[in-house]
Structure formats: C-alpha cells, structure tokens
Design a protein around this motif. Structure first.
Motif, PDB file in Angstrom:
ATOM      1  N   LEU A  21       0.819  -1.213   0.000  1.00 54.22           N
ATOM      2  CA  LEU A  21       0.000   0.000   0.000  1.00 54.22           C
ATOM      3  C   LEU A  21       0.850   1.259   0.000  1.00 54.22           C
ATOM      4  O   LEU A  21       0.479   2.271  -0.592  1.00 54.22           O
ATOM      5  CB  LEU A  21      -0.947  -0.009   1.197  1.00 54.22           C
ATOM      6  CG  LEU A  21      -2.079  -1.026   1.150  1.00 54.22           C
ATOM      7  CD1 LEU A  21      -2.874  -1.001   2.456  1.00 54.22           C
ATOM      8  CD2 LEU A  21      -2.990  -0.779  -0.035  1.00 54.22           C
ATOM      9  N   GLU A  24       2.224   1.590  -3.674  1.00 59.18           N
ATOM     10  CA  GLU A  24       1.264   1.494  -4.766  1.00 59.18           C
ATOM     11  C   GLU A  24       0.896   2.872  -5.300  1.00 59.18           C
ATOM     12  O   GLU A  24       0.678   3.810  -4.540  1.00 59.18           O
ATOM     13  CB  GLU A  24      -0.002   0.781  -4.276  1.00 59.18           C
ATOM     14  CG  GLU A  24      -0.963   0.434  -5.366  1.00 59.18           C
ATOM     15  CD  GLU A  24      -2.116  -0.395  -4.835  1.00 59.18           C
ATOM     16  OE1 GLU A  24      -3.132   0.205  -4.461  1.00 59.18           O
ATOM     17  OE2 GLU A  24      -1.983  -1.621  -4.771  1.00 59.18           O
ATOM     18  N   GLU A  25       0.831   2.975  -6.616  1.00 54.30           N
ATOM     19  CA  GLU A  25       0.407   4.219  -7.237  1.00 54.30           C
ATOM     20  C   GLU A  25      -1.103   4.360  -7.063  1.00 54.30           C
ATOM     21  O   GLU A  25      -1.864   3.445  -7.354  1.00 54.30           O
ATOM     22  CB  GLU A  25       0.766   4.205  -8.720  1.00 54.30           C
ATOM     23  CG  GLU A  25       0.476   5.511  -9.411  1.00 54.30           C
ATOM     24  CD  GLU A  25       0.916   5.503 -10.864  1.00 54.30           C
ATOM     25  OE1 GLU A  25       0.182   6.028 -11.696  1.00 54.30           O
ATOM     26  OE2 GLU A  25       1.998   4.954 -11.143  1.00 54.30           O
ATOM     27  N   ARG A  26      -1.517   5.480  -6.582  1.00 52.20           N
ATOM     28  CA  ARG A  26      -2.941   5.727  -6.343  1.00 52.20           C
ATOM     29  C   ARG A  26      -3.616   6.169  -7.627  1.00 52.20           C
ATOM     30  O   ARG A  26      -3.044   6.885  -8.438  1.00 52.20           O
ATOM     31  CB  ARG A  26      -3.144   6.797  -5.273  1.00 52.20           C
ATOM     32  CG  ARG A  26      -2.474   6.496  -3.972  1.00 52.20           C
ATOM     33  CD  ARG A  26      -3.179   5.382  -3.259  1.00 52.20           C
ATOM     34  NE  ARG A  26      -2.511   5.149  -1.976  1.00 52.20           N
ATOM     35  CZ  ARG A  26      -2.540   4.017  -1.344  1.00 52.20           C
ATOM     36  NH1 ARG A  26      -3.184   3.005  -1.838  1.00 52.20           N
ATOM     37  NH2 ARG A  26      -1.927   3.877  -0.195  1.00 52.20           N
ATOM     38  N   GLY A  27      -4.853   5.749  -7.782  1.00 49.95           N
ATOM     39  CA  GLY A  27      -5.617   6.126  -8.965  1.00 49.95           C
ATOM     40  C   GLY A  27      -6.570   7.263  -8.672  1.00 49.95           C
ATOM     41  O   GLY A  27      -6.505   7.915  -7.635  1.00 49.95           O
ATOM     42  N   ASP A  28      -7.477   7.455  -9.569  1.00 49.85           N
ATOM     43  CA  ASP A  28      -8.479   8.513  -9.481  1.00 49.85           C
ATOM     44  C   ASP A  28      -9.717   7.960  -8.779  1.00 49.85           C
ATOM     45  O   ASP A  28     -10.352   7.032  -9.288  1.00 49.85           O
ATOM     46  CB  ASP A  28      -8.832   8.982 -10.894  1.00 49.85           C
ATOM     47  CG  ASP A  28      -9.919  10.038 -10.920  1.00 49.85           C
ATOM     48  OD1 ASP A  28     -10.352  10.506  -9.846  1.00 49.85           O
ATOM     49  OD2 ASP A  28     -10.335  10.406 -12.026  1.00 49.85           O
ATOM     50  N   THR A  32     -13.199   4.953  -9.606  1.00 53.75           N
ATOM     51  CA  THR A  32     -13.789   3.893  -8.784  1.00 53.75           C
ATOM     52  C   THR A  32     -15.297   4.061  -8.704  1.00 53.75           C
ATOM     53  O   THR A  32     -16.045   3.094  -8.856  1.00 53.75           O
ATOM     54  CB  THR A  32     -13.178   3.899  -7.364  1.00 53.75           C
ATOM     55  OG1 THR A  32     -11.773   3.733  -7.470  1.00 53.75           O
ATOM     56  CG2 THR A  32     -13.764   2.789  -6.519  1.00 53.75           C
ATOM     57  N   VAL A  51     -11.122  -3.958  -7.012  1.00 51.79           N
ATOM     58  CA  VAL A  51     -10.871  -2.611  -7.501  1.00 51.79           C
ATOM     59  C   VAL A  51      -9.370  -2.399  -7.676  1.00 51.79           C
ATOM     60  O   VAL A  51      -8.599  -2.589  -6.743  1.00 51.79           O
ATOM     61  CB  VAL A  51     -11.438  -1.553  -6.526  1.00 51.79           C
ATOM     62  CG1 VAL A  51     -11.105  -0.149  -6.990  1.00 51.79           C
ATOM     63  CG2 VAL A  51     -12.937  -1.722  -6.372  1.00 51.79           C
ATOM     64  N   GLY A  52      -8.966  -2.025  -8.865  1.00 55.63           N
ATOM     65  CA  GLY A  52      -7.572  -1.686  -9.119  1.00 55.63           C
ATOM     66  C   GLY A  52      -6.901  -2.642 -10.081  1.00 55.63           C
ATOM     67  O   GLY A  52      -7.239  -3.820 -10.161  1.00 55.63           O
ATOM     68  N   ALA A  53      -5.930  -2.115 -10.801  1.00 56.09           N
ATOM     69  CA  ALA A  53      -5.240  -2.898 -11.823  1.00 56.09           C
ATOM     70  C   ALA A  53      -4.307  -3.946 -11.235  1.00 56.09           C
ATOM     71  O   ALA A  53      -3.983  -4.925 -11.894  1.00 56.09           O
ATOM     72  CB  ALA A  53      -4.445  -1.961 -12.734  1.00 56.09           C
ATOM     73  N   GLY A  54      -3.870  -3.783 -10.001  1.00 56.10           N
ATOM     74  CA  GLY A  54      -2.923  -4.723  -9.416  1.00 56.10           C
ATOM     75  C   GLY A  54      -3.548  -5.921  -8.743  1.00 56.10           C
ATOM     76  O   GLY A  54      -2.845  -6.880  -8.400  1.00 56.10           O
ATOM     77  N   VAL A  55      -4.846  -5.901  -8.548  1.00 59.07           N
ATOM     78  CA  VAL A  55      -5.500  -6.958  -7.786  1.00 59.07           C
ATOM     79  C   VAL A  55      -5.519  -8.283  -8.534  1.00 59.07           C
ATOM     80  O   VAL A  55      -5.144  -9.320  -7.989  1.00 59.07           O
ATOM     81  CB  VAL A  55      -6.940  -6.543  -7.389  1.00 59.07           C
ATOM     82  CG1 VAL A  55      -7.645  -7.673  -6.675  1.00 59.07           C
ATOM     83  CG2 VAL A  55      -6.912  -5.304  -6.526  1.00 59.07           C
TER      84      VAL A  55
END
Length: 88
Positions: A21, A24-28, A32, A51-55
C-alpha cells in the motif's frame, strides 16, 4: 488512525500489505465511483469485485498456489470422501 494490536501469526501478511500500500500508485477516486455505478447498472452484477489494476495479477498468483497444493493432495482429498454408499 486507531487500530487494535494484531495477532503475531499475521505479522508477515500485515507487513506485506503495508509495504504494498505504501508503494502502490494511487488512482483517481472518481474512476472507482464510475466502475461501481457500472456494476450497479449491470443486468447481472458480480457478487464480488476487485478494484484496481494490481488486484487480478496478485489474486492469480494466490489461486495458482492454492490450486497447485490442492492438486498435489487430490488423492488424499478424494479418499476422504470414502467409498460410495448404496441407496436402498
């Protein structure tokens, strides 16, 4: 933030999650919200949603490990069912 004292057995997992965490790069956040609204409007929404590209890549690895373990122990697992009983 206030948290309870964690169980030692989960210390390694907590550290890995915390490290992930923190790097990790945070998104918009609006993205979400848009995704959640698309799910709400879907005719057949999923029961669970990541939620998120890394999951998904992370989960693929976890489940690949689980499947490998289950496959290794398949004969023991199948044997735990016992012999079929006849229905009379």
């Amino acid at each position: 933030m206030k948290t309870s004292q964690g169980l030692e057995v989960y210390a390694e997992l907590r550290n890995r999650v915390s490290l992930r965490l923190s790097t990790e790069e945070r998104g918009d956040p609006n993205a979400t919200a848009d995704a959640i609204l698309r799910i709400i409007d879907a005719e057949e929404p999923p029961l669970r949603f990541a939620v998120g590209a890394g999951v998904l890549p992370l989960v693929r690895g976890v489940y690949a490990d689980r499947l490998a373990t289950w496959e290794t122990w398949e004969t023991v697992s199948n044997g735990a069912q016992g012999a079929p009983k006849s229905h009379r």
